[in-house]
Design a protein around this motif. Structure first.
Motif, PDB file in Angstrom:
ATOM      1  N   ALA A 152       0.412   6.289  -6.964  1.00 58.80           N
ATOM      2  CA  ALA A 152      -0.439   7.702  -7.160  1.00 58.80           C
ATOM      3  C   ALA A 152       0.207   9.061  -7.257  1.00 58.80           C
ATOM      4  O   ALA A 152      -0.587   9.547  -7.964  1.00 58.80           O
ATOM      5  N   GLN A 153       0.214   9.298  -6.461  1.00 59.83           N
ATOM      6  CA  GLN A 153       1.148  10.408  -6.386  1.00 59.83           C
ATOM      7  C   GLN A 153       1.456  11.277  -6.806  1.00 59.83           C
ATOM      8  O   GLN A 153       1.391  11.993  -7.758  1.00 59.83           O
ATOM      9  N   VAL A 154       2.445   9.956  -7.506  1.00 54.21           N
ATOM     10  CA  VAL A 154       3.711  10.283  -8.776  1.00 54.21           C
ATOM     11  C   VAL A 154       3.004  10.981 -10.423  1.00 54.21           C
ATOM     12  O   VAL A 154       3.149  11.139 -10.588  1.00 54.21           O
ATOM     13  N   TYR A 155       1.823   9.921 -10.472  1.00 50.37           N
ATOM     14  CA  TYR A 155       1.742   9.996 -11.732  1.00 50.37           C
ATOM     15  C   TYR A 155       0.523  10.763 -11.665  1.00 50.37           C
ATOM     16  O   TYR A 155       0.416  11.669 -12.502  1.00 50.37           O
ATOM     17  N   GLU A 156      -0.081  11.225 -10.501  1.00 48.02           N
ATOM     18  CA  GLU A 156      -0.960  12.678 -10.502  1.00 48.02           C
ATOM     19  C   GLU A 156      -0.014  13.468 -11.040  1.00 48.02           C
ATOM     20  O   GLU A 156      -0.553  14.325 -12.103  1.00 48.02           O
ATOM     21  N   ALA A 157       0.519  13.452 -10.057  1.00 49.28           N
ATOM     22  CA  ALA A 157       1.607  15.585 -10.311  1.00 49.28           C
ATOM     23  C   ALA A 157       2.543  15.343 -11.934  1.00 49.28           C
ATOM     24  O   ALA A 157       2.556  16.639 -12.185  1.00 49.28           O
ATOM     25  N   ALA A 158       3.031  13.396 -12.058  1.00 50.43           N
ATOM     26  CA  ALA A 158       3.846  14.256 -13.522  1.00 50.43           C
ATOM     27  C   ALA A 158       3.116  14.261 -14.871  1.00 50.43           C
ATOM     28  O   ALA A 158       2.912  15.148 -15.636  1.00 50.43           O
ATOM     29  N   GLY A 159       1.367  13.993 -14.775  1.00 57.04           N
ATOM     30  CA  GLY A 159       0.331  13.848 -15.831  1.00 57.04           C
ATOM     31  C   GLY A 159       0.851  12.477 -16.499  1.00 57.04           C
ATOM     32  O   GLY A 159       0.649  13.284 -17.922  1.00 57.04           O
ATOM     33  N   VAL A 160       2.011  11.798 -16.005  1.00 60.12           N
ATOM     34  CA  VAL A 160       2.062  10.651 -16.925  1.00 60.12           C
ATOM     35  C   VAL A 160       1.169   9.585 -16.140  1.00 60.12           C
ATOM     36  O   VAL A 160       1.790   8.570 -14.613  1.00 60.12           O
ATOM     37  N   GLY A 161       1.084   8.335 -16.801  1.00 61.65           N
ATOM     38  CA  GLY A 161       0.185   7.518 -16.263  1.00 61.65           C
ATOM     39  C   GLY A 161       1.566   5.803 -16.003  1.00 61.65           C
ATOM     40  O   GLY A 161       2.143   6.071 -17.444  1.00 61.65           O
ATOM     41  N   PRO A 162       1.113   4.899 -15.916  1.00 57.68           N
ATOM     42  CA  PRO A 162       2.195   3.723 -15.718  1.00 57.68           C
ATOM     43  C   PRO A 162       2.282   3.479 -16.924  1.00 57.68           C
ATOM     44  O   PRO A 162       3.090   2.668 -18.129  1.00 57.68           O
ATOM     45  N   ASP A 163       1.175   3.669 -18.315  1.00 57.11           N
ATOM     46  CA  ASP A 163       1.387   2.834 -19.600  1.00 57.11           C
ATOM     47  C   ASP A 163       2.120   3.467 -20.295  1.00 57.11           C
ATOM     48  O   ASP A 163       2.438   3.131 -21.522  1.00 57.11           O
ATOM     49  N   GLU A 164       2.781   4.928 -20.177  1.00 58.93           N
ATOM     50  CA  GLU A 164       3.810   5.526 -20.779  1.00 58.93           C
ATOM     51  C   GLU A 164       5.233   5.233 -20.148  1.00 58.93           C
ATOM     52  O   GLU A 164       5.962   5.636 -20.876  1.00 58.93           O
TER      53      GLU A 164
ATOM     54  N   LEU B 254      11.613  -1.659   4.676  1.00 59.32           N
ATOM     55  CA  LEU B 254      10.539  -1.710   5.534  1.00 59.32           C
ATOM     56  C   LEU B 254      10.733  -0.855   7.188  1.00 59.32           C
ATOM     57  O   LEU B 254      11.983  -0.558   7.955  1.00 59.32           O
ATOM     58  N   GLY B 255       9.717  -0.968   7.830  1.00 53.32           N
ATOM     59  CA  GLY B 255       9.638  -0.246   8.987  1.00 53.32           C
ATOM     60  C   GLY B 255       9.043   1.489   9.383  1.00 53.32           C
ATOM     61  O   GLY B 255       9.085   1.403  10.221  1.00 53.32           O
ATOM     62  N   GLY B 256       8.523   1.624   8.122  1.00 53.85           N
ATOM     63  CA  GLY B 256       8.788   1.933   7.048  1.00 53.85           C
ATOM     64  C   GLY B 256       8.631   2.463   6.157  1.00 53.85           C
ATOM     65  O   GLY B 256       7.940   4.142   6.327  1.00 53.85           O
ATOM     66  N   ALA B 257       9.145   3.113   4.486  1.00 54.06           N
ATOM     67  CA  ALA B 257       9.584   4.371   3.855  1.00 54.06           C
ATOM     68  C   ALA B 257       9.797   3.427   2.469  1.00 54.06           C
ATOM     69  O   ALA B 257      10.348   2.340   2.758  1.00 54.06           O
ATOM     70  N   CYS B 258       8.347   4.581   1.630  1.00 49.75           N
ATOM     71  CA  CYS B 258       8.479   4.133  -0.123  1.00 49.75           C
ATOM     72  C   CYS B 258       9.081   5.264  -0.871  1.00 49.75           C
ATOM     73  O   CYS B 258       7.650   6.906  -0.770  1.00 49.75           O
ATOM     74  N   VAL B 259       9.750   5.491  -1.607  1.00 48.33           N
ATOM     75  CA  VAL B 259       9.934   6.672  -2.392  1.00 48.33           C
ATOM     76  C   VAL B 259      10.241   6.065  -3.697  1.00 48.33           C
ATOM     77  O   VAL B 259      10.175   5.229  -4.417  1.00 48.33           O
ATOM     78  N   VAL B 260       9.057   6.942  -4.493  1.00 49.43           N
ATOM     79  CA  VAL B 260       8.630   7.129  -5.385  1.00 49.43           C
ATOM     80  C   VAL B 260       9.608   8.020  -6.616  1.00 49.43           C
ATOM     81  O   VAL B 260       8.693   8.656  -6.242  1.00 49.43           O
ATOM     82  N   THR B 261       9.960   8.143  -7.077  1.00 48.33           N
ATOM     83  CA  THR B 261      10.126   9.112  -7.957  1.00 48.33           C
ATOM     84  C   THR B 261      10.726   8.711  -9.981  1.00 48.33           C
ATOM     85  O   THR B 261      10.337   7.971 -10.236  1.00 48.33           O
ATOM     86  N   MET B 262       9.554   9.967 -10.837  1.00 45.86           N
ATOM     87  CA  MET B 262       9.189  10.080 -12.075  1.00 45.86           C
ATOM     88  C   MET B 262      10.264  11.129 -12.737  1.00 45.86           C
ATOM     89  O   MET B 262      10.161  12.425 -12.332  1.00 45.86           O
TER      90      MET B 262
ATOM     91  N   ASP C 122       0.838  -1.365  -0.062  1.00 43.99           N
ATOM     92  CA  ASP C 122       0.264  -0.047   0.116  1.00 43.99           C
ATOM     93  C   ASP C 122       0.855   1.223  -0.258  1.00 43.99           C
ATOM     94  O   ASP C 122       0.297   1.918  -0.092  1.00 43.99           O
ATOM     95  N   MET C 123       1.775   1.170   0.805  1.00 42.75           N
ATOM     96  CA  MET C 123       3.009   2.445   0.641  1.00 42.75           C
ATOM     97  C   MET C 123       3.458   2.529  -1.045  1.00 42.75           C
ATOM     98  O   MET C 123       3.569   3.882  -1.254  1.00 42.75           O
ATOM     99  N   ALA C 124       3.909   1.495  -1.613  1.00 38.05           N
ATOM    100  CA  ALA C 124       4.784   1.916  -3.228  1.00 38.05           C
ATOM    101  C   ALA C 124       3.087   1.930  -3.932  1.00 38.05           C
ATOM    102  O   ALA C 124       2.947   3.232  -4.947  1.00 38.05           O
ATOM    103  N   LYS C 125       1.935   1.326  -3.652  1.00 33.90           N
ATOM    104  CA  LYS C 125       0.838   2.270  -4.452  1.00 33.90           C
ATOM    105  C   LYS C 125       0.278   3.419  -4.421  1.00 33.90           C
ATOM    106  O   LYS C 125       0.250   3.873  -5.316  1.00 33.90           O
ATOM    107  N   ASN C 126       0.443   3.827  -2.993  1.00 39.51           N
ATOM    108  CA  ASN C 126       0.141   5.096  -2.591  1.00 39.51           C
ATOM    109  C   ASN C 126       1.041   6.760  -3.115  1.00 39.51           C
ATOM    110  O   ASN C 126       0.981   7.594  -3.684  1.00 39.51           O
TER     111      ASN C 126
END
Length: 397
Positions: free
Chosen positions: A275-287, A384-392, A268-272
């Motif tokens: 989602a934040q990154v796709y919305e902020a970048a205006g880019v979807g995973p299919d791209e 874990l413990g936990g933190a997840c960073v997603v970057t576009m 759920d950390m990763a999914k959230n």
């Protein structure tokens, strides 16, 4: 936060097995020098440094940075478990995006010891008590198995039970990782392996065999982050910018009565964050055509395909069998070989992922280069413990 934030320089050193590396301070300095040389600037222009590592004393960051010079700048030591390197990058980006500074370096290193990850304090509560407690409720505890393998092996078993796949799928991912790493001179494991060899390797926990688990590794990586104005004033390249980034921590779903092992290890950390990154970048995973994701165990790579939206939930088996996770498929996942084959020096991993993706967007990845026009690249780094960073990352014309 406003303004374009660019990755103007990246660098890393070849990863090695424990006992074969330089000391952490030398590794960190070498990676930082490589990033500065790539950027084409002197260290004296850097205004802040964020330095990540997991195993070390309080100011190891200064020990590495001082090799570049003693300029009096703030040096912030960062520890966020296996997402440490990306957390250092996240802090560097925020500092530049806020307008507080124009040029920052993020450095990550790890001088690891052989064997499974372990804590070094037994006189205080463990940081992962909640996650381990939930895991034990769900599947029990095995004294003879590494904790991380129990967590991610349990998540793999939960996926297998839910969707009816076998751990041969995890083995196929390990084979893919080695195939990619064969073209990476920075990777620690470059020899090819077969599905049969993976499945015949010693069992570690549940569905996980040894060749489905990333190795303890030593190494370092770094990135120089700058504002567009600073880059233009100093004649630096501005062809790669950070389009969006998110750092998340655990949600109640990781520990509540309905949690499963996939949620315990950060689904759920990763999914959230994604989602934040796709919305902020205006880019979807299919791209997205290239991704570096946190494959500490091949089970986690499989699960992360879905948490990042690279394929719909429940379809990761088809995604793998169709070759959509490699060259010639829909998206090349871990062209570097990933943590599985490139290696996983904890504090360096996130910045090594950054380095690989910047090289990919620049067209500098040599035999690993993903074909076609790359406009965006996605990075996922989990602790874990936990933190997840997603970057576009985005290529700028």
């Amino acid at each position: 936060m406003s303004g374009n934030v660019h990755v103007v320089g990246v660098g890393m050193i070849p990863f090695t097995k424990p006992g074969r590396s330089d000391s952490y301070d030398v590794m960190g300095e070498k990676a930082a020098r490589a990033a500065l040389a790539d950027a084409g600037i002197a260290y004296e222009l850097v205004q802040q440094a964020y330095v990540g590592y997991v195993y070390g004393d309080s100011t190891c960051g200064q020990a590495a940075i001082y090799g570049l010079g003693t300029t009096g700048i703030p040096v912030v030591n960062v520890n966020n478990n296996c997402s440490t390197g990306s957390t250092a990058l996240w802090l560097a980006r925020q500092a530049v995006a806020s307008g507080a500074v124009d040029c920052v370096i993020a450095v990550g290193f790890e001088q690891m010891q052989p064997g499974a990850l372990k804590g070094h304090w037994d006189d205080r509560p463990a940081a992962m008590t909640r996650g381990v407690k939930k895991m034990t409720e769900l599947q029990g505890w095995q004294d003879n198995a590494p904790m991380a393998a129990q967590l991610f092996g349990g998540a793999g078993q939960a996926y297998m039970d839910k969707y009816g796949v076998t751990n041969e799928l995890f083995a196929q991912i390990a084979v893919k990782s080695r195939t990619h790493a064969a073209n990476n001179p920075y990777a620690v494991f470059r020899d090819p392996i077969t599905v049969e060899e993976v499945l015949a390797s010693p069992q570690v926990y549940g569905p996980l065999n040894r060749l489905m688990c990333c190795p303890p590794t030593c190494g370092a990586a770094a990135a120089v982050i700058a504002s567009e104005d600073f880059a233009r004033r100093h004649g630096l390249r501005i062809d790669v910018r950070i389009a969006a980034q998110a750092l998340t921590t655990d949600f109640p779903t990781a520990f509540d009565e309905n949690a499963d092992m996939m949620q315990v290890i950060g689904y759920d950390m990763a999914k959230n964050a994604a989602a934040q990154v796709y919305e902020a970048a205006g880019v979807g995973p299919d791209e997205i055509k290239v991704v570096e994701l946190h494959d500490c165990f091949t089970s986690n790579e499989l699960i992360t395909y879905e948490s990042l939206g690279l394929t719909p939930e429940g379809t990761a088996e088809k995604f793998v069998l169709n070759g959509d996770n490699t060259y010639g498929g829909r998206v090349v996942v871990n062209p570097s070989g990933g943590l599985m084959s490139k290696g996983h020096p904890l504090g360096a991993t996130g910045l090594a992922q950054c380095t690989e993706l910047v090289w990919q967007l620049r067209g500098q990845a040599d035999a690993r280069q993903v074909e076609g026009e790359l406009r965006h690249a996605l990075q996922h780094n989990l602790g874990l413990g936990g933190a997840c960073v997603v970057t576009m990352y985005e290529k700028v014309n």
